[in-house]
Scaffold this active site. Structure first.
Site, short mmCIF file in Angstrom:
data_model
loop_
_atom_site.label_atom_id
_atom_site.label_comp_id
_atom_site.label_asym_id
_atom_site.label_seq_id
_atom_site.Cartn_x
_atom_site.Cartn_y
_atom_site.Cartn_z
N CYS A 1 0.79 -0.18 -9.22
CA CYS A 1 1.95 0.40 -8.50
C CYS A 1 3.16 0.58 -9.41
O CYS A 1 3.96 1.47 -9.19
CB CYS A 1 2.31 -0.49 -7.32
SG CYS A 1 2.62 -2.20 -7.78
N GLY B 1 0.83 -1.20 0.00
CA GLY B 1 0.00 0.00 0.00
C GLY B 1 0.86 1.24 0.00
O GLY B 1 2.02 1.20 -0.44
N GLY C 1 2.53 2.53 5.43
CA GLY C 1 3.73 1.69 5.58
C GLY C 1 4.51 2.07 6.84
O GLY C 1 5.01 1.21 7.56
N GLU D 1 5.74 -3.24 0.56
CA GLU D 1 5.61 -3.09 -0.90
C GLU D 1 4.88 -1.78 -1.14
O GLU D 1 3.65 -1.71 -1.07
CB GLU D 1 4.81 -4.27 -1.47
CG GLU D 1 5.50 -5.62 -1.33
CD GLU D 1 6.65 -5.80 -2.33
OE1 GLU D 1 6.67 -5.09 -3.35
OE2 GLU D 1 7.51 -6.65 -2.08
#
Ligand code: NAD
Length: 475
Positions: free
Chosen positions: A262, A206, A211, A228
């Site tokens: 992403c 996310g 994070g 990630e």
């Protein structure tokens, strides 16, 4: 055990209820792990097979949920979500026995006689927190590695993709070992309750703000994390590039899932000699892909919700001129494939990750200028360079740092199971996919086995001159 948390009432009440459910769920998983159930090869393979059956036997429902959540075209949902998971399962099953074998390493003279090996052992109970943009793949893809490595797992799907979240919570207990794999639905209160528990690893996918929340919570328990994250992935187009192919590939990767990927190319840095031609080719390519009105194309996805639609629309003013697209309809969460030209580097579109179907095109005079532009910004998750000149390819690869990179294509490194997938710096830490997932969810235990038949006295006190002489010769 299937803990499904979705509680009415205010956030505090939800958080309290979630904490109780979550603590109970995690304690149950830990008991199952400690009973040793997940360690055998047979259990791991049975779970992998069940996971592959889950996604193939419910393909229709999955495609419908993904369409309801993100308006995903069926072929995009099938290739990037379902087929990705079955591919990971197949690859993992093919190699799992050899990955599980102790890996012999040489034993130096000083520790002879003996044998040394790295033994992979499961970590314990791991948490996987997924995002909404590929809500199935980014949750169950991590699960493949976690169960292959012999762990118990809690998965927290994204509440921003509610239909997929609901479906995963329904199907997982029907297929997988419910004592060892749990799904906990919910948003911030439920995730906060989860993060208060002790896990043996957390895989979070996310944005970087959350994070940091995940990493802070993990630090309380010294839990290792794989983050990630995202970022602005640059795409450099050199004058030596095959422009027609470059534009087709870039447009495909950018407008796949309406730019909500992403590793989508975030912005283009195009050599000034080919800049105008690239813009012409984009106009023709977008028309070729989606017709005169992309809104009516069955092959074009939607923005996930009104909030993200509004966020994207706010990025347009002050961000150069619209060269292609620009049309929008918030009620239908539609934003046309859009190319921006004459984009100032300090404009709103160049600030954060775009995460939508808008592609700013910036002109550069040299490849050195493009490299310096990239290096002046946080390290991206991916970097793409289109060039036929191999010196240019090498220059870009050797002078920049990114999670991954592709030469003359975009995003496809994700589909190579041998390559680790992950970020660097602001785009994340750690990696997974294929063997790298197995490694991420395993502890590499150092094991030295010594026989007792020989027990040279040189290590033991009293330390005599002759023993010291031997030690100095051996070390
Ligand atoms: P999201 O809003 O679905 O959030 C991700 C997860 O974090 C969800 O499960 C959510 O419940 C949880 N969460 C949200 N707020 C929280 C909080 N305050 N505390 C605890 N948990 C919380 O997804 P997103 O963050 O909008 O996802 C988009 C971002 O993810 C983009 O930056 C994108 O680049 C990145 N991304 C990275 C990858 C990758 O593989 N590296 C893949 C997909 C997306």
């Amino acid at each position: 055990m299937h803990a499904q948390v979705g509680i009415n009432g205010d956030g505090m009440a939800r958080a309290r209820a979630a904490a109780l459910d979550v603590a109970e769920a995690v304690a149950g998983l830990r008991r199952a792990f400690e009973a040793g159930r997940t360690r055998s090869y047979a259990w791991r393979v049975a779970q992998l097979d069940a996971l592959a059956r889950l996604v193939t036997e419910h393909e229709g429902e999955i495609l419908a949920a993904l369409h309801a959540d993100v308006g995903k075209p069926a072929i995009e949902a099938f290739s990037a979500e379902i087929a990705f998971i079955t591919g990971e399962v197949k690859h993992t099953k093919k190699h799992l026995r050899s990955w599980m074998k102790p890996e012999r390493v040489s034993t130096p003279l000083v520790t002879q006689p003996g044998s040394s090996a790295i033994q992979r052992e499961p970590l314990g109970v791991v948490l996987i927190i997924g995002p909404w943009n590929y809500p199935l793949q980014l949750l169950l893809g991590g699960l493949v590695g976690a169960i292959a490595a012999g762990n118990c797992v809690v998965m927290k799907p994204s509440e921003v993709a509610p239909e997929t979240s609901k479906l995963v919570a329904k199907l997982v207990p029907e297929y997988l070992d419910t004592d060892c794999v749990a799904v906990i639905e919910g948003g911030v209160p439920e995730t906060t309750a989860l993060l208060a528990e002790r896990f043996d690893h957390i895989l979070y996918t996310g944005n970087g703000t959350v994070g940091r929340i995940v990493m802070r919570a993990a630090a309380e328990h010294l839990t290792p994390v794989t983050l990630e994250l995202g970022g602005k992935s640059p795409c450099i187009v050199d004058r030596s590039a095959d422009l027609e192919i470059a534009v087709k590939r870039i447009a495909w990767a950018k407008f796949f899932n309406a730019g909500q990927t992403c590793i989508a190319p975030d912005y283009l840095l195009v050599h000034e000699d080919v800049h105008d031609r690239v813009l012409e080719l984009f106009a023709a390519t977008v028309r070729g892909f989606y017709g005169d009105d992309p809104k009516t194309s069955p092959d074009y996805a939607r923005i996930v919700n009104a909030r993200h639609h509004q966020r994207l629309m706010k990025l347009l003013p002050g961000s150069g001129a619209v060269a292609v697209g620009g049309e929008a309809d918030e009620a239908e969460r539609y934003l046309a494939p859009t190319i921006l030209k004459d984009v100032p580097p300090e404009s709103p579109i160049m600030e954060g990750e775009i995460f939508g179907p808008i592609l700013p095109v910036l002109k550069v005079r040299t490849i050195d200028e493009a490299v310096r532009f990239v290096n002046a910004r946080p390290k991206p998750l991916a970097l793409y360079v289109y060039a036929s000149d191999t010196a240019v390819q090498d220059e870009v690869l050797s002078r920049t740092s990114s999670g991954g990179a592709v030469v003359n294509h975009c995003t496809l490194h994700f589909a190579v199971p041998g390559l680790p997938f992950g970020g660097v710096g602001e785009s994340g830490m750690g990696a997974y996919h294929g063997k790298h997932s197995f490694e991420t969810f395993s502890h590499r235990k150092a094991v030295l086995k010594k026989p007792t038949s020989l027990d040279p006295p040189i290590l033991y006190p009293p330390y005599t001159e002759s023993k010291e002489g031997w030690i100095r010769r051996l070390l």
